[in-house]
Design an enzyme around this catalytic site. Sequence first.
Site, PDB file in Angstrom:
ATOM      1  N   LYS A   1      26.814 -23.051 -16.212  1.00 33.97           N
ATOM      2  CA  LYS A   1      25.523 -23.585 -16.937  1.00 33.97           C
ATOM      3  C   LYS A   1      25.333 -24.915 -16.089  1.00 33.97           C
ATOM      4  CE  LYS A   1      24.298 -26.218 -21.075  1.00 33.97           C
ATOM      5  NZ  LYS A   1      24.812 -26.427 -22.498  1.00 33.97           N
TER       6      LYS A   1
ATOM      7  N   ASP B   1      27.656 -28.663 -30.040  1.00 37.03           N
ATOM      8  CA  ASP B   1      29.100 -29.480 -29.794  1.00 37.03           C
ATOM      9  C   ASP B   1      28.579 -30.790 -29.519  1.00 37.03           C
ATOM     10  OD1 ASP B   1      27.630 -28.945 -27.435  1.00 37.03           O
ATOM     11  OD2 ASP B   1      29.057 -29.651 -26.105  1.00 37.03           O
TER      12      ASP B   1
ATOM     13  N   TYR C   1      27.712 -30.221 -14.064  1.00 37.09           N
ATOM     14  CA  TYR C   1      26.708 -31.345 -13.954  1.00 37.09           C
ATOM     15  C   TYR C   1      27.069 -32.029 -12.640  1.00 37.09           C
ATOM     16  CZ  TYR C   1      25.192 -29.525 -18.567  1.00 37.09           C
ATOM     17  OH  TYR C   1      24.709 -28.691 -19.468  1.00 37.09           O
TER      18      TYR C   1
END
Length: 267
Positions: A177, A26, A146
Amino acid sequence: MQIGKTIRNERIFNRNTGRTIIVPLDHGVSVGPIKGIENMRDTVTGIVEGGANAVLMHKGVVPCGHRAKGRDIGLIVHLSASTSLSPHPNAKTLVCSVEEAIRLGADAVSTHVNLGDETESRMLEDLGRITHSAASWGMPMLAMIYARGPKIKNEFDPEVVAHCARVGMELGADVVKVPYTGDKDSFAAVCGGCAVPVVIAGGPKTKTTREFLTMIRDSLDAGGKGLSVGRNIFQDRDPKKLLQAVNLIVHANGSVDEAMVLLGDRA
């Protein structure tokens, strides 16, 4: 779990090992057509031949990566985006829906949230909406979480990473993730605080192949369920061969030394 979601999930995860090798592609939206993803069909072919379980990409390049022959591979359609050209590159915006992803043949969807950014509340709202929609369609959902913002001193801090993983799980993601924390003990705490599979991100390209493979091996030993890594794979000098080595570690439970022997002459 709904049978439809179970079937799709097994196109992303190896049903025998319960682990996965995902290669995100991506990056073209965020940083442009960088080395390794110029020709998407060739890139995907190498990834398939190397034995990855799934690729992850934006909706517009799905036709470019589709191959009409050979081994199949799981497809994860990414739903959010931002660019490095923006004054707010950490503010992710939804650019696709679960329904669009279904029409494209997706086996799963993903979205990206940066905790600590000024737009965190909107990204969390989007995450909640997407997990609801994905659950309604029996679609597995991967959340990339994140910590990036003014208050974040170290996005790899184990407590920060554990918080990221927990947010993804608590808001309905099927897979989370997050960055690797740097050592097995601290990453085990991250996995222990998250009730869904945790996979590691790759981050910037590592200095050596051994360093990359060691990170994967240690994350698995700590309870991780695989990896979702782009540049460290598709920008390698031989992505197909590297993926075969990664496969040896992830799905055959091999050692780093065994994987390095397979790779031959490299550090």
